[in-house]
Scaffold this active site. Structure first.
Site, PDB file in Angstrom:
ATOM      1  N   ALA A 609       0.838  -1.202   0.000  1.00  0.00           N
ATOM      2  CA  ALA A 609       0.000   0.000   0.000  1.00  0.00           C
ATOM      3  C   ALA A 609       0.866   1.243   0.000  1.00  0.00           C
ATOM      4  CB  ALA A 609      -0.915   0.003   1.231  1.00  0.00           C
ATOM      5  N   GLU A 610       0.649   2.105  -0.993  1.00  0.00           N
ATOM      6  CA  GLU A 610       1.312   3.404  -1.026  1.00  0.00           C
ATOM      7  C   GLU A 610       0.302   4.463  -0.579  1.00  0.00           C
ATOM      8  OE1 GLU A 610       3.925   5.317  -4.435  1.00  0.00           O
ATOM      9  OE2 GLU A 610       1.853   6.053  -4.556  1.00  0.00           O
ATOM     10  N   ASP A 611       0.479   4.949   0.632  1.00  0.00           N
ATOM     11  CA  ASP A 611      -0.462   5.930   1.185  1.00  0.00           C
ATOM     12  C   ASP A 611       0.305   6.990   1.947  1.00  0.00           C
ATOM     13  OD1 ASP A 611      -2.624   7.290   2.347  1.00  0.00           O
ATOM     14  OD2 ASP A 611      -2.593   5.956   4.075  1.00  0.00           O
TER      15      ASP A 611
END
Length: 895
Positions: A609-611
């Site tokens: 996850a890129e957040d």
């Protein structure tokens, strides 16, 4: 007994277009008076792709009562916020309701993510190609292309003739033509194996012989009836109960005795009949129901015995022919390489679109409209997989790549060139995974691949689907995982080639109004609450796993989808910012479904996850209120390094801020992915760290500074936290040039859209690469990135005055002196174990481009019994300025 249940795939249009008894997702709906067998109670054929019997999956973690706590991770990490806890509980209820709604339309969640087996182009057992797409606003649709002279009327699906069903799906059928001199197959069941194992079949045995063989070897007496229609069993049971002239309407039912009386009379009349070919059954009457509803049930003992039998798949496979036999006899209705588009007649007028499920697309070029290409190569040219998936590693060393810029020449490189030239370098460099960006088809090359137009298609500018399969397979052969940078957070706004205004309406796949447009990027935002959009996106992920054997996904820019402000807001750290009115709950439910379904269907899949907002629970189990990702990306680390290099003098760097940023949230440090720089730092106007450090370095001192910081930044990022590390292609050897894709601002030049691999022969860059390779060996040999408590860093020493940092992880002690001028002859650092420590990696070593200021006789150090940094023992080590050393405990001393 071989029936149509074991020879018609469940996605056959025969089952989906019948108006009298509509089948949805494997459930057969008969007239309401009679509850008969569901399709899943019959011996079913394997799915087209897998050749394995389908089983209904067990409930995922979020549905298991013994493991369920919708807000469990909050208490686990000491987060006390009633509003967020209530939000998580309401989200779990919404997820449960969503699954119930989906299961009304689909047999199970696996059925929901297998849309690629039904939608778009797929071959049917009746020697034809079926095209199916979702276009709820269209009056009728057709295929236009070189198959029919681009005619919008020749192969069309109009209302009343293969029209759309209740869900808005359209069907178009193209018949394969029998070649001159060939005879058609005698029996429909003599089907062809179009998908897997092209040459399997062609046994030459007639289908009647196979049926007879199955009846003799497999079925027991009384079971050996050949059912010619999937409804024949129900019809025969009805006739068995009511006789050949049984009632057909409710009015007729009122003129005869009640069902139980009729049934008991029939049973008495036929008590001496010989054994039936039908399974033993009985009738249950609901006497409390005024409508006299009844249910036909089979004998439990017979059902259990039948259930325990393995499906007669070997007999079923014997009835199939290989695809070579099909090509010999038939001319494909849609030959391999055919160009086509889908033509819709909508309230907005006629439209031509690239099919949403197209698997190969040629984007607009030279002013010509884009078109899809039917990809179905002959057995001789179709790629055959050679290697299995590598084992799932306990730590990830990811090499991020862009195929198009991977070559030396200033042009678009291909999959085949990448396979031949780059994969071996990645293996030599010590990485165990590649992450590919820009693989999905996109119209504009300068967008790097992030404005996706065709989600099921590999970009044709790099090669064919077979070329990409070879790339993945060869990577697996080298022991490399293949991860795909996937963009489901937004889509391209192109109308002629993308999904925008696909059926003439503004909200087919996307939200209408402002919410359907990204505030700053000019892209479209999916409406994740729509079941068909979920079907599309989930099937898209499963497609890449099944068709291309991908090992996992890097989900790009989740903050764009999780918030209606697209992540462009100030976050103060208040937990309620993650559950306020700006949070898109539908997007969060989609991400939970993604992780639950992918991890069930593909247990070894990796999801990252890129957040940028550090949403709580990204990597927590979905059963505990999390989103279920395997890793999350710490974006702050790279941003801090860039800020220090560009804006802060060397002597003002804050060691405390460095450590706190890189270590991140201690609760989830073992799930964290760190990188010093990825592609963002070096594309479209950005600068790589090497460009910043070496770009204006025209003296030996400046080059030494640049080389020293380049190594130290990478070593600390690699080792201080997380169990995953990422590096962008070329930065391991200090690639000095930024990447700039061809665009109007540079007159569409490719001069900066490549990689300078020849620098590996340059003395400076060769030494930087040698350091990076030896840095990777810390994990290869001793698992320094190992997930779990052993892999957590123990920070011993952080001093902003001396600019020294030391910490231990695994069997190593890491020491950094970031001071630009001060060197320390004997610097005390605390250690956990008493013993002898040996330098295993020294950034100042001459083989890495350093000065070699530490003598070889100083490489071995023995601990001193002096309490330092909270530890019982310490090492007095030499620390030249701007250097880092890695010590390994080689001998434990008994104290």
């Amino acid at each position: 007994m071989i029936s149509l249940f074991s020879s018609i795939p469940i996605n056959s249009p025969l089952l989906t277009t019948n108006s009298a008894a509509h089948s949805t997702g494997g459930r057969v709906f008969l007239p309401s008076k009679c509850k008969c067998f569901a399709a899943d109670q019959q011996p079913q054929a394997p799915r087209n792709k897998s050749q394995k019997p389908r089983q209904k999956p067990p409930p995922p973690d979020s549905d298991r009562k013994d493991a369920l706590d919708p807000a469990g991770f909050l208490s686990k990490h000491g987060i006390t916020n009633k509003a967020f806890a209530q939000f998580l509980r309401e989200r779990y209820k919404a997820l449960k309701d969503l699954k119930e709604e989906l299961l009304k339309q689909y047999y199970d969640l696996q059925e929901m993510v297998s849309g690629f087996e039904l939608l778009g182009m797929h071959r049917n057992v009746q020697h034809r190609v079926d095209y199916m797409d979702w276009a709820p606003g269209a009056r009728y649709c057709s295929l236009v292309g070189d198959i029919n002279g681009w005619s919008p009327t020749k192969d069309c699906a109009r209302e009343g003739y293969l029209g759309h069903d209740d869900f808005g799906y359209w069907f178009v059928i193209l018949e394969d033509k029998l070649k001159d001199g060939e005879e058609p197959d005698d029996v429909f069941f003599q089907q062809y194996n179009y998908i897997d194992d092209y040459d399997k079949g062609d046994s030459g045995v007639k289908v009647e012989e196979v049926f007879q063989k199955a009846n003799e070897e497999y079925w027991e007496p009384g079971e050996d009836r050949f059912i010619k229609s999937r409804y024949e069993l129900a019809a025969k049971l009805y006739e068995q109960i009511f006789g050949p002239n049984g009632p057909q309407t409710e009015e007729e039912m009122e003129e005869i005795p009640d069902p139980m009386t009729r049934y008991m009379a029939w049973k008495e009349e036929h008590k001496d009949d010989p054994p039936s070919n039908l399974p033993p059954c009985d009738v249950i009457i609901d006497e409390d129901n005024e409508d006299d509803e009844f249910e036909i049930v089979t004998d439990p003992a017979w059902r259990e015995k039948f259930k325990n039998k393995k499906p007669p798949i070997p007999y079923w496979l014997e009835t199939r022919k290989g695809r070579k036999a099909w090509l010999k006899k038939y001319i494909p209705g849609m030959p391999h390489g055919s160009k086509y588009r889908v033509y819709f007649n909508t309230p907005m007028g006629p439209l031509e679109r690239i099919p949403a499920w197209a698997t190969y697309v040629i984007p607009e070029a030279d002013g010509n409209q884009s078109y899809a290409v039917h990809w179905e190569p002959s057995p001789e040219s179709a790629y055959k997989w050679k290697h299995k998936h590598p084992s799932k590693p306990k730590s990830l060393r990811i090499y991020e790549c862009h195929v198009g810029i991977s070559g030396v020449e200033p042009r678009v490189s291909t999959f085949n060139e990448f396979t031949e030239n780059v994969l071996v370098h990645v293996k030599e460099a010590g990485y165990n995974a590649i992450q590919l960006i820009g693989v999905l088809e996109h119209k504009d090359y300068f967008t790097v691949g992030y404005r996706v137009t065709n989600f099921f298609a590999v970009s044709s500018r790099y090669g064919t689907p077979e070329d990409f399969k070879r790339l993945v397979d060869e990577a697996h052969g080298l022991g490399l995982l293949v991860l795909l940078d996937i963009v489901h957070s937004y889509a391209a706004a192109d109308e002629m080639v993308g999904l925008s205004f696909y059926d003439g309406s503004n909200d087919c796949y996307f939200h209408s109004g402002k919410r359907g447009h990204h505030k700053f990027w000019g892209t479209r935002m999916f409406k994740y609450g729509d079941h068909d959009v979920l079907h599309f996106l989930l099937s898209n992920l499963n497609w890449w796993m099944v068709e291309y054997q991908i090992d996992g996904f890097y989900f790009h820019s989740l903050s764009s989808m999780m918030y209606t402000h697209n992540g462009f807001a100030t976050f103060t750290g208040d937990v309620e910012e993650y559950c306020n009115q700006y949070v898109d709950n539908d997007a969060l439910l989609y991400l939970i479904l993604v992780n639950e379904i992918l991890h069930f269907l593909h247990p070894n899949v990796l999801t990252i996850a890129e957040d940028a907002t550090f949403y709580p629970g990204l990597c927590e189990p979905t059963s505990q209120g999390g989103l279920g990702f395997d890793y999350f990306v710490n974006l702050s680390a790279s941003e801090l390094w860039l800020s220090l290099l560009e804006n802060v003098p060397d002597h003002e760097w804050s060691m405390s801020k460095l450590v706190s940023t890189l270590v991140g949230d201690k609760c989830n440090v073992d799930r964290m992915l760190l990188y010093a720089e990825n592609h963002n730092q070096s594309i479209s106007g950005g600068r790589s760290f090497a460009d910043i450090l070496f770009g204006s370095a025209n003296t030996e001192v400046a080059l030494l500074r640049g080389s020293s910081l380049h190594k130290m930044i990478r070593l600390m990022t690699f080792t201080i936290g997380g169990s995953a590390y990422l590096n962008f292609m070329g930065n391991e050897f200090g690639h000095p040039k930024r990447v700039e894709f061809p665009m109007p601002s540079n007159n569409f030049s490719y001069s900066l859209a490549n990689r300078c691999w020849e620098l590996l022969e340059d003395e400076l860059h060769k030494k930087l690469f040698a350091f990076d390779k030896d840095m990777m060996k810390l994990d290869i040999k001793d698992r320094v990135l190992l997930r779990g408590s052993r892999g957590l860093p123990n920070i011993h020493h952080v001093d902003d005055t001396t600019m020294v940092i030391s910490y231990s992880r695994g069997p190593y002690v890491f020491v950094f002196n970031f001071h630009p001028t001060n060197s320390y002859e004997r610097y005390s650092i605390g250690v956990e174990e008493a013993g002898e420590y040996q330098i295993t990696l020294n950034s100042d070593d001459e083989i890495y481009g350093g000065q070699g200021l530490i003598d070889r006789d100083q490489y071995s150090q023995r601990t001193i019994s002096r309490k330092t940094d909270g530890a019982r023992y310490c090492l007095d080590v030499p620390l030249p300025s701007r250097t880092s050393q890695v010590y390994k405990l080689t001998r434990i001393l008994r104290v």
